[in-house]
Design a protein around this motif. Structure first.
Motif, PDB file in Angstrom:
ATOM      1  N   ILE A  25      69.725  14.283  35.204  1.00  0.00           N
ATOM      2  CA  ILE A  25      68.362  14.764  35.387  1.00  0.00           C
ATOM      3  C   ILE A  25      68.119  15.139  36.846  1.00  0.00           C
ATOM      4  CG2 ILE A  25      65.938  14.036  35.375  1.00  0.00           C
ATOM      5  CD1 ILE A  25      66.970  14.718  32.647  1.00  0.00           C
ATOM      6  N   ILE A  26      68.537  14.261  37.757  1.00  0.00           N
ATOM      7  CA  ILE A  26      68.327  14.512  39.177  1.00  0.00           C
ATOM      8  C   ILE A  26      69.127  15.723  39.645  1.00  0.00           C
ATOM      9  CG2 ILE A  26      68.617  13.555  41.491  1.00  0.00           C
ATOM     10  CD1 ILE A  26      66.319  12.343  39.843  1.00  0.00           C
ATOM     11  N   SER A  27      70.297  15.925  39.044  1.00  0.00           N
ATOM     12  CA  SER A  27      71.154  17.039  39.468  1.00  0.00           C
ATOM     13  C   SER A  27      70.525  18.401  39.173  1.00  0.00           C
ATOM     14  CB  SER A  27      72.526  16.945  38.793  1.00  0.00           C
ATOM     15  OG  SER A  27      72.421  17.220  37.413  1.00  0.00           O
ATOM     16  N   GLU A  28      69.505  18.416  38.295  1.00  0.00           N
ATOM     17  CA  GLU A  28      68.826  19.674  37.989  1.00  0.00           C
ATOM     18  C   GLU A  28      67.879  20.098  39.114  1.00  0.00           C
ATOM     19  OE1 GLU A  28      69.181  21.647  35.342  1.00  0.00           O
ATOM     20  OE2 GLU A  28      70.702  20.367  34.442  1.00  0.00           O
ATOM     21  N   ARG A  29      67.624  19.211  40.064  1.00  0.00           N
ATOM     22  CA  ARG A  29      66.612  19.490  41.094  1.00  0.00           C
ATOM     23  C   ARG A  29      66.913  20.766  41.874  1.00  0.00           C
ATOM     24  NH1 ARG A  29      62.460  17.137  43.834  1.00  0.00           N
ATOM     25  NH2 ARG A  29      62.206  17.869  45.962  1.00  0.00           N
ATOM     26  N   SER A  30      68.175  20.947  42.265  1.00  0.00           N
ATOM     27  CA  SER A  30      68.525  22.130  43.045  1.00  0.00           C
ATOM     28  C   SER A  30      68.212  23.417  42.281  1.00  0.00           C
ATOM     29  CB  SER A  30      70.008  22.095  43.419  1.00  0.00           C
ATOM     30  OG  SER A  30      70.377  23.258  44.121  1.00  0.00           O
ATOM     31  N   GLN A  31      68.586  23.447  40.989  1.00  0.00           N
ATOM     32  CA  GLN A  31      68.306  24.627  40.165  1.00  0.00           C
ATOM     33  C   GLN A  31      66.806  24.863  40.052  1.00  0.00           C
ATOM     34  OE1 GLN A  31      70.207  26.855  38.539  1.00  0.00           O
ATOM     35  NE2 GLN A  31      69.323  27.373  36.552  1.00  0.00           N
ATOM     36  N   LEU A  32      66.045  23.789  39.897  1.00  0.00           N
ATOM     37  CA  LEU A  32      64.599  23.924  39.748  1.00  0.00           C
ATOM     38  C   LEU A  32      63.938  24.419  41.035  1.00  0.00           C
ATOM     39  CD1 LEU A  32      63.862  20.655  37.726  1.00  0.00           C
ATOM     40  CD2 LEU A  32      64.029  22.991  36.829  1.00  0.00           C
ATOM     41  N   ILE A  33      64.397  23.910  42.176  1.00  0.00           N
ATOM     42  CA  ILE A  33      63.861  24.372  43.459  1.00  0.00           C
ATOM     43  C   ILE A  33      64.158  25.852  43.647  1.00  0.00           C
ATOM     44  CG2 ILE A  33      64.217  24.245  45.960  1.00  0.00           C
ATOM     45  CD1 ILE A  33      62.443  22.034  45.157  1.00  0.00           C
ATOM     46  N   ASN A  34      65.386  26.252  43.319  1.00  0.00           N
ATOM     47  CA  ASN A  34      65.763  27.661  43.438  1.00  0.00           C
ATOM     48  C   ASN A  34      64.893  28.544  42.555  1.00  0.00           C
ATOM     49  OD1 ASN A  34      68.402  28.617  45.017  1.00  0.00           O
ATOM     50  ND2 ASN A  34      68.650  26.453  44.481  1.00  0.00           N
ATOM     51  N   LEU A  35      64.661  28.104  41.326  1.00  0.00           N
ATOM     52  CA  LEU A  35      63.825  28.865  40.400  1.00  0.00           C
ATOM     53  C   LEU A  35      62.387  28.945  40.905  1.00  0.00           C
ATOM     54  CD1 LEU A  35      63.213  30.230  37.649  1.00  0.00           C
ATOM     55  CD2 LEU A  35      62.925  27.914  36.700  1.00  0.00           C
ATOM     56  N   ALA A  36      61.824  27.803  41.263  1.00  0.00           N
ATOM     57  CA  ALA A  36      60.410  27.749  41.643  1.00  0.00           C
ATOM     58  C   ALA A  36      60.138  28.531  42.927  1.00  0.00           C
ATOM     59  CB  ALA A  36      59.965  26.299  41.799  1.00  0.00           C
ATOM     60  N   TYR A  37      61.071  28.495  43.886  1.00  0.00           N
ATOM     61  CA  TYR A  37      60.855  29.256  45.117  1.00  0.00           C
ATOM     62  C   TYR A  37      60.813  30.747  44.822  1.00  0.00           C
ATOM     63  CZ  TYR A  37      61.609  31.487  49.622  1.00  0.00           C
ATOM     64  OH  TYR A  37      61.495  32.313  50.711  1.00  0.00           O
ATOM     65  N   ARG A  38      61.717  31.233  43.982  1.00  0.00           N
ATOM     66  CA  ARG A  38      61.725  32.653  43.649  1.00  0.00           C
ATOM     67  C   ARG A  38      60.465  33.049  42.879  1.00  0.00           C
ATOM     68  NH1 ARG A  38      66.756  31.008  44.419  1.00  0.00           N
ATOM     69  NH2 ARG A  38      68.378  32.483  45.098  1.00  0.00           N
ATOM     70  N   LEU A  39      59.973  32.152  42.051  1.00  0.00           N
ATOM     71  CA  LEU A  39      58.761  32.456  41.286  1.00  0.00           C
ATOM     72  C   LEU A  39      57.509  32.425  42.146  1.00  0.00           C
ATOM     73  CD1 LEU A  39      59.377  30.541  37.929  1.00  0.00           C
ATOM     74  CD2 LEU A  39      59.580  32.997  38.354  1.00  0.00           C
ATOM     75  N   LEU A  40      57.460  31.517  43.129  1.00  0.00           N
ATOM     76  CA  LEU A  40      56.228  31.292  43.873  1.00  0.00           C
ATOM     77  C   LEU A  40      56.240  31.878  45.280  1.00  0.00           C
ATOM     78  CD1 LEU A  40      55.704  27.561  42.838  1.00  0.00           C
ATOM     79  CD2 LEU A  40      54.526  29.556  41.895  1.00  0.00           C
ATOM     80  N   GLY A  41      57.424  32.116  45.845  1.00  0.00           N
ATOM     81  CA  GLY A  41      57.497  32.625  47.207  1.00  0.00           C
ATOM     82  C   GLY A  41      57.071  31.615  48.249  1.00  0.00           C
ATOM     83  N   SER A  42      56.986  30.358  47.855  1.00  0.00           N
ATOM     84  CA  SER A  42      56.546  29.300  48.759  1.00  0.00           C
ATOM     85  C   SER A  42      57.391  28.060  48.511  1.00  0.00           C
ATOM     86  CB  SER A  42      55.066  28.978  48.525  1.00  0.00           C
ATOM     87  OG  SER A  42      54.718  27.732  49.105  1.00  0.00           O
ATOM     88  N   LEU A  43      58.074  27.598  49.537  1.00  0.00           N
ATOM     89  CA  LEU A  43      58.883  26.388  49.379  1.00  0.00           C
ATOM     90  C   LEU A  43      57.989  25.176  49.138  1.00  0.00           C
ATOM     91  CD1 LEU A  43      61.707  25.141  49.427  1.00  0.00           C
ATOM     92  CD2 LEU A  43      61.387  24.747  51.877  1.00  0.00           C
ATOM     93  N   ALA A  44      56.861  25.105  49.852  1.00  0.00           N
ATOM     94  CA  ALA A  44      55.950  23.971  49.675  1.00  0.00           C
ATOM     95  C   ALA A  44      55.448  23.903  48.236  1.00  0.00           C
ATOM     96  CB  ALA A  44      54.782  24.088  50.648  1.00  0.00           C
ATOM     97  N   GLU A  45      55.022  25.058  47.693  1.00  0.00           N
ATOM     98  CA  GLU A  45      54.533  25.074  46.311  1.00  0.00           C
ATOM     99  C   GLU A  45      55.676  24.818  45.327  1.00  0.00           C
ATOM    100  OE1 GLU A  45      52.332  28.602  45.475  1.00  0.00           O
ATOM    101  OE2 GLU A  45      50.779  28.172  46.961  1.00  0.00           O
ATOM    102  N   ALA A  46      56.869  25.294  45.649  1.00  0.00           N
ATOM    103  CA  ALA A  46      58.021  25.061  44.775  1.00  0.00           C
ATOM    104  C   ALA A  46      58.322  23.568  44.688  1.00  0.00           C
ATOM    105  CB  ALA A  46      59.239  25.816  45.289  1.00  0.00           C
ATOM    106  N   GLU A  47      58.277  22.889  45.826  1.00  0.00           N
ATOM    107  CA  GLU A  47      58.533  21.445  45.826  1.00  0.00           C
ATOM    108  C   GLU A  47      57.471  20.708  45.019  1.00  0.00           C
ATOM    109  OE1 GLU A  47      58.667  20.820  50.045  1.00  0.00           O
ATOM    110  OE2 GLU A  47      60.865  20.754  50.060  1.00  0.00           O
ATOM    111  N   ASP A  48      56.214  21.138  45.155  1.00  0.00           N
ATOM    112  CA  ASP A  48      55.135  20.505  44.384  1.00  0.00           C
ATOM    113  C   ASP A  48      55.341  20.727  42.882  1.00  0.00           C
ATOM    114  OD1 ASP A  48      53.897  19.575  46.645  1.00  0.00           O
ATOM    115  OD2 ASP A  48      52.444  21.218  46.772  1.00  0.00           O
TER     116      ASP A  48
END
Length: 321
Positions: A25-48
């Motif tokens: 489950i934890i290993s998915e974090r990198s993929q999720l951060i990569n996805l969310a940053y591309r979708l949101l254009g914001s690292l802070a919002e991606a982390e949230d």
């Protein structure tokens, strides 16, 4: 990815998952951060968004978790839906933003300094939070994404970047596969309409270096020769630091503007060549701390766009603390 949906029932007879399940489950974090940053254009919002995704996972009972055939697909589905909701409300937030809004710039992986204050991982510079830098995170591409509807952006990124099928995207977005295909097609048309493809990195690096040298020499004529006559400079201070509130249009106007800035700067300001979102760019250091990041777009041998990010909230990966 065979089960994207959130289960609606418990499976009381499910066997206890091994400890390795937590690591998966934890290993998915990198993929999720990569996805969310591309979708949101914001690292802070991606982390949230990713933190909220994990919060929803851990809010379920063990039986509910065990009933999910593919936890990775479940996490991706939830993260995508959270991002879709955030994109839907982003337009209103951006209207209240002071000045122009530019996506958060990211440094090269080797120069990533820190995460956000209060980060939940043991190491604030955890590699799981570092975004893979490729053409899908160049500043030019992220800016085009900002012009799309949330649904277009999600369909394009999930299909063209992360290789999800339109059937899988349909499950995530609650639309038909045909509708998702059309959303991605519309997004690609926007990309084509935005202009020709980006120049090779080597060509961009040479122009950015020439720009830096001409800027430091305050050579307006050389700058005008490097800049496209129709070039645009956009700055983002977020109302926290001084920055041009509106885009500056025209190569000559930009050249005179940045030379004037150089004249105002004290001797403590240093401009250095750095990788910005995987492309050659510049940073401005004041007293050894990066205070400005410059991203560029190059077409037909000239600089066509300059994005200047000064909002300190968007420079956390570039600064210590």
């Amino acid at each position: 990815m065979t089960n994207h949906s959130v289960p609606g029932h418990d499976r009381s007879d499910a066997p206890a998952a091994p400890d390795a399940g937590l690591s998966a489950i934890i290993s998915e974090r990198s993929q999720l951060i990569n996805l969310a940053y591309r979708l949101l254009g914001s690292l802070a919002e991606a982390e949230d968004a990713v933190q909220e995704t994990y919060a929803r996972w851990y809010a379920m009972s063990r039986q509910q978790q065990d009933a999910i055939e593919s936890p990775g697909a479940w996490l991706t589905t939830v993260a995508s839906r959270i991002c879709l909701d955030l994109l839907g409300s982003a337009r209103a937030r951006r209207e209240r933003y002071v000045g122009e809004w530019i996506p958060e710039p990211l440094p090269d992986r080797t120069e990533w300094i820190s995460g956000r204050p209060g980060h939940t991982t043991a190491d604030p510079a955890d590699p799981a939070d570092r975004v893979t830098l490729d053409e899908s995170v160049s500043m030019a591409f992220l800016v085009v994404l900002e012009s799309m509807t949330p649904a277009q952006r999600v369909a394009l990124i999930l299909h063209d970047v992360f290789r999800y099928s339109f059937a899988e995207i349909a499950e995530i977005t609650g639309r038909t596969p045909a509708a998702c295909r059309e959303l991605a097609s519309a997004a690609r048309r926007r990309i084509r309409a935005s202009g020709p493809p980006e120049a090779p990195a080597a060509q961009q690096a040479g122009l950015v270096r020439s720009f830096k040298q001409a800027w430091e020499a305050r050579d307006i004529d050389s700058l005008i020769g490097i800049l496209d006559p129709g070039a645009t400079l956009t700055a983002d201070g977020g109302g926290l630091v001084s920055a041009a509130l509106h885009p500056i249009e025209g190569g000559e106007r930009i050249a005179r503007y940045i030379v004037e800035l150089a004249g105002r700067a004290s001797g403590d300001l240093t401009v250095l060549e750095r990788t910005v979102n995987g492309r050659p760019g510049l940073v401005g250091q004041y007293g050894g701390v990066i205070v400005t990041v410059y991203a560029f777009d190059v077409t037909d041998g000239r600089i066509t766009h300059i994005w200047v990010v000064r909002n300190p909230d968007k420079l956390r990966p570039w600064t210590a603390g």
